[in-house]
Design an enzyme around this catalytic site. Structure first.
Site, short mmCIF file in Angstrom:
data_model
loop_
_atom_site.label_atom_id
_atom_site.label_comp_id
_atom_site.label_asym_id
_atom_site.label_seq_id
_atom_site.Cartn_x
_atom_site.Cartn_y
_atom_site.Cartn_z
N CYS A 100 0.90 -1.17 0.00
CA CYS A 100 0.00 0.00 0.00
C CYS A 100 0.93 1.20 0.00
O CYS A 100 1.24 1.76 1.04
CB CYS A 100 -0.87 -0.01 1.25
SG CYS A 100 -2.12 -1.29 1.20
N ASP B 276 -5.90 -2.92 -6.53
CA ASP B 276 -6.24 -3.32 -5.17
C ASP B 276 -5.24 -4.42 -4.81
O ASP B 276 -5.24 -5.49 -5.43
CB ASP B 276 -7.68 -3.85 -5.16
CG ASP B 276 -8.05 -4.50 -3.83
OD1 ASP B 276 -7.18 -4.58 -2.93
OD2 ASP B 276 -9.20 -4.93 -3.70
N CYS C 244 -0.30 3.69 11.15
CA CYS C 244 -0.03 4.88 11.97
C CYS C 244 -1.25 5.08 12.89
O CYS C 244 -1.75 6.18 13.01
CB CYS C 244 0.26 6.10 11.12
SG CYS C 244 -0.95 6.43 9.86
C1 LIG Z 1 -0.84 4.52 5.06
S1 LIG Z 1 -0.89 4.91 3.40
C2 LIG Z 1 0.66 4.31 2.84
C3 LIG Z 1 1.82 5.23 3.06
C4 LIG Z 1 3.05 4.78 2.30
N1 LIG Z 1 3.41 3.43 2.61
C5 LIG Z 1 4.25 5.68 2.55
O1 LIG Z 1 5.08 5.37 3.38
O2 LIG Z 1 4.35 6.71 1.89
C6 LIG Z 1 -1.97 3.69 2.78
C7 LIG Z 1 -2.11 3.70 1.27
O3 LIG Z 1 -2.81 2.51 0.90
C8 LIG Z 1 -3.64 2.80 -0.18
N2 LIG Z 1 -4.64 1.71 -0.25
C9 LIG Z 1 -5.79 1.59 0.43
N3 LIG Z 1 -6.40 0.43 0.13
C10 LIG Z 1 -5.60 -0.21 -0.75
C11 LIG Z 1 -5.68 -1.44 -1.44
N4 LIG Z 1 -6.72 -2.25 -1.27
N5 LIG Z 1 -4.68 -1.77 -2.28
C12 LIG Z 1 -3.62 -0.94 -2.47
N6 LIG Z 1 -3.49 0.24 -1.85
C13 LIG Z 1 -4.46 0.60 -1.00
C14 LIG Z 1 -4.17 4.18 0.13
O4 LIG Z 1 -4.65 4.81 -1.04
C15 LIG Z 1 -2.93 4.84 0.71
O5 LIG Z 1 -2.20 5.48 -0.30
#
Ligand SMILES: C[S@@+](CC[C@H](N)C(=O)[O-])C[C@H]1O[C@@H](n2cnc3c(N)ncnc32)[C@H](O)[C@@H]1O
Length: 439
Positions: free
Chosen positions: A251, A300, A372
């Site tokens: 993610c 996803d 977080c």
């Molecule tokens: C906590 S943030 C990640 C921060 C990132 N790892 C960083 O350090 O910059 C979570 C991310 O997961 C994405 N996300 C949410 N559901 C997801 C899914 N089913 N598959 C892939 N990405 C997803 C969100 O759009 C978001 O950008």
């Protein structure tokens, strides 16, 4: 002057109407505006940071709340109260601007009301605040349900969590060790008059004594450093990618951890998956700036058939979507928009992602689960449930970091995983659990 305030009202109205986060709305509204950006941000962040208190005060001053279609007027009122209590703008200027803004909003009818409410606050402030003092929103400047959760999970840490969550966050950068050592970069900063000190846990971080615009950081455009909180810097340090290893960032946007993994091991083979196309673009921008590359998928991450070729990964980061309750000070609109029901929804998403992503881990390989969040159901309870259904998973210690963190006194080792709490001049709240798949 009033242009900045007018834009701030637009942003706040969207946030109050739950049409997106503060950062998204700000980036939409202030893209092409250089002048006044500082004031817009100060007003928007300030109103969100103090929303529980300002909202309680405003509601006590109004005979009836504004209708939904007049949320802009409510944003104007909150902004007025914020300026009176937390900014140095003279009182008469605040009142004058607030009235003018009603006109700019084409709501002349609200000028008298707005003026009267703000004037009454100025006149009777002491009595008004004395009447409200026993309300939890005033004591904690936090929504009641959040205080209850923090109290339930972390009674001994409640005061420090609240204090750090309400404070301004420090600016923390990660020095790109592939380009320059932390020591050298600290000197380069000092040559520009920027004072910093080393992070106590992360090996690559520096806290700046005063936050500055990123373009003022030495060689920022060439990738010498990135803005990233210390607690988030730990992910790549825990996972320790090695040259040639296949690594997955599940993610990934905006790519903070993706970039760090590649800085530590430019020769690892990294795949980054992100659900949102516009956020995936942020990963691309960040990697371009750092001069690094990864295989990127807009998908996803749980729908493995859409992006995975079936070749297992040596190391995986699942930085799951979460309530962000450990980083409220950086996203104060959470105080307005996050609801208890969101947590249940997020827990279900995390559970599904964890079970799916686990399938991509090589036997003997590692998965680092992180959020977080400070909510046990997203963290240790999530992992406890996962371990119950996955007999091939074992928890592992977070290498050297546990000892350092324990010394710093701001970590709690839990039966499942490690919880970091936000600290005033230090890192954000974060949770990590390292899992290994039995060979
Ligand atoms: C906590 S943030 C990640 C921060 C990132 N790892 C960083 O350090 O910059 C979570 C991310 O997961 C994405 N996300 C949410 N559901 C997801 C899914 N089913 N598959 C892939 N990405 C997803 C969100 O759009 C978001 O950008």
């Amino acid at each position: 002057m009033s242009t900045s305030r007018f834009i701030a009202i637009k942003v706040l109205t969207q946030v109050l109407q739950q049409n997106g986060s503060l950062s998204t709305q700000l980036s939409k509204q202030v893209k092409h505006l250089d002048e006044g950006q500082g004031l817009i941000k100060e007003l928007c962040f300030g109103v969100c940071r103090f929303y529980p208190q300002l909202n309680t005060i405003a509601l006590s001053l109004l005979q009836k709340p504004f209708e939904e279609k007049d949320t802009d007027l409510y944003a104007n009122l909150l902004m007025g109260l914020y300026q009176l209590d937390h900014m140095s703008t003279p009182d008469h200027a605040v009142l004058h601007e607030a009235v003018e803004l009603c006109r700019e909003l084409d709501k002349e009818w609200a000028t008298k009301l707005t003026n009267a409410v703000l004037r009454r606050y100025l006149r009777e402030k002491e009595d008004i605040l004395a009447n409200l003092v026993s309300q939890p929103s005033m004591t904690y400047n936090m929504p009641k349900w959040l205080v209850k959760r923090f109290q339930k999970y972390w009674p001994e840490h409640l005061d420090s969590i609240i204090e750090a969550t309400n404070a301004h966050p420090p600016m923390c950068i990660r020095v790109n060790s592939a380009q320059v050592s932390r020591e050298t970069y600290q000197h380069q900063l000092l040559e520009k008059g920027i004072v910093s000190h080393e992070t106590s846990i992360s090996e690559s971080g520096l806290y700046l004594d005063t936050p500055i615009a990123v373009h003022l950081l030495p060689e920022f455009a060439a990738g010498a450093s990135s803005v990233q909180d210390e607690s988030a810097q730990l992910a790549a340090e825990i996972l320790q990618p090695a040259p040639g290893e296949k690594v997955l960032d599940a993610c990934a946007a905006p790519g903070g951890k993706t970039g760090h993994l590649l800085e530590l091991a430019p020769e690892c083979v990294l795949t980054a998956v992100e659900l949102e196309a516009w956020r995936l673009a942020r990963i691309e921008e960040n990697l371009d700036r750092l001069g690094l590359s990864a295989e990127l998928h807009c998908a996803d991450a749980g729908a493995l058939e859409t992006w995975w070729d079936g070749q297992p990964f040596d190391k995986v980061i699942l930085d799951a979507p979460c309530s962000a309750t450990g980083v409220i000070r950086r996203n104060p609109d959470i105080k307005i928009n996050r609801k208890p029901a969101d947590i249940e929804e997020l827990v279900a998403i995390q559970k599904q992602l964890l079970a799916k992503i686990w399938q991509t881990v090589k036997p003997g390989g590692y998965l680092l689960y992180g959020t977080c969040s400070l909510m046990q159901e997203e963290n240790e309870q999530q992992i406890a449930g996962f371990l119950e259904c996955h007999q091939d998973a074992e928890m592992r210690p977070l290498n050297h970091l546990n000892a350092t963190l324990a010394l710093a006194g701001n970590l709690t080792e839990r039966p499942y995983g490690t919880q970091l709490f936000p600290t005033i001049h230090g890192h954000d709240g974060f949770y990590y659990c390292l899992l290994q798949k039995r060979a």
